[in-house]
Enzyme design. Structure first.
Site: not given
Length: 371
Positions: A76-77, A115, A168, A170, A339, A341
């Protein structure tokens, strides 16, 4: 009055984290006038010249991608952790203000050169290649000195923080075991050393000890279809909405036939079977709201592919499983928020896991874009 899980509020225990979730099925009729999300874009080009991950393109740091034909990975860049050695932190000014150094590496794995594709749109052989690359990175990073944990994950969709629609995932490798997997491993160890009642037919863990997830998978698979939480099953794997699910259409994918500590322990037949169930499950996700269904996916398994027998026996209490946590709730534009509770007390859901599984089972295994 008799208790009805589809009507009455109740709590369910997650035995992996030892946390509860409040289930409030009577709230499903609550009107919604809050935030809505734009639909996930599906009209993407096969190749985007501006994409940092497409074959042959330059990345933001100036490096050029090869013209890859299947999967491709790189460091990773914008890595979250740096390689060893890490400098020692200063002495803590107070015991409540401690700092621990961490080192490791972050890899990016492109699933496919196209893509415009996702797991739900890939052919099974393409998903098999992804699994093979997961295994290769897990073994390579996990065998490096100082690395104690390898986390494989995917964020899909802009509402899950994904910065690029190119398919993709990671892989982050760390010198410490992170909080969530450490908690799960501790629960698995406690169960293995406990005298909890188990099925005589369920698979067992190392040295014949009980495995929490083997027992759970066996129990779910054996249940009748009415009220079942199973979404799809094959000879080796089951995809289900867990009893303790927090997210509306959360999915747990795990082996149900034998105890499997890690991806590296899978047979060729089990890898193929995994690719098939990932394809069918993610297709159902997309078909639920006729959209590119957003989620975060993470693989929990043995922290590293250790070679030492004593350590292996200890860490093999891990049972390989995939967590899918999608945010969508009522439609392609309404998501669940953690959020109030849920931040201050405990997780809460309206739709029951059984209702969610029923809706996912009803979805076709043929992608809506192909009909």
């Amino acid at each position: 009055m008799d208790f009805d899980a589809d009507t009455h509020p109740h709590r369910r225990l997650n035995p992996l984290t030892n946390e509860h979730v409040l289930v409030s099925p009577h709230r499903t009729k609550r009107p919604w006038l809050g935030q809505t999300e734009p639909p996930q874009t599906v009209d993407l080009p096969k190749y985007d010249p501006a994409c940092y991950l497409c074959p042959g393109n330059s990345r933001s740091g100036g490096q050029q991608n090869p013209v890859y034909e299947h999967t491709h990975s790189f460091v990773n860049d914008f890595t979250a952790v740096l390689p060893a050695p890490a400098p020692e932190p200063p002495v803590a000014p107070h015991p409540l203000l401690t700092t621990n150094t961490v080192h490791g590496a972050c890899d990016v794995l492109m699933f496919h050169p196209r893509h415009d594709l996702t797991l739900a749109r890939l052919a099974v052989p393409d998903i098999e290649r992804i699994i093979a690359e997961w295994i290769a990175i897990y073994q390579r990073r996990g065998s490096q000195e100082g690395i104690k944990y390898v986390q494989i994950f995917e964020n899909k969709g802009a509402i899950m923080g994904c910065s690029n629609p190119h398919p993709h995932g990671q892989v982050w490798s760390l010198s410490e075991v992170p909080t969530l997997p450490a908690t799960e491993l501790a629960s698995l160890r406690r169960y293995a050393n406990s005298e909890a009642p188990t099925s005589s037919e369920a698979p067992r863990g190392p040295k014949g000890k009980p495995c929490l997830l083997c027992e759970y998978a066996h129990t779910e698979v054996a249940m009748p279809e009415k009220g079942s939480r199973v979404v799809v099953k094959n000879d080796h794997w089951v995809a289900l909405v867990p009893w303790w699910a927090t997210w509306p259409f959360e999915i747990l994918v795990l082996p149900h036939k034998r105890h499997v500590p890690s991806l590296a322990d899978l047979s060729a037949e089990e890898r193929l079977s995994l690719a098939e169930i990932l394809s069918k499950m993610t297709t159902r996700y997309d078909n639920l709201f006729s959209c590119s269904f957003a989620y975060s996916m993470g693989i929990h398994q043995r922290p590293t592919p250790v070679a030492d027998t004593a350590v292996a026996d200890e860490e093999n209490v891990a049972h390989l499983h995939f967590h899918f946590t999608p945010p969508l709730l009522r439609s392609a534009s309404v998501k669940k928020f953690l959020v109030g509770f849920e931040l201050m007390a405990e997780a809460q859901r309206d739709l029951t896991p059984e209702q969610a599984a029923t809706r996912l089972r009803a979805c076709s295994e043929r992608h809506y874009l192909d009909t």
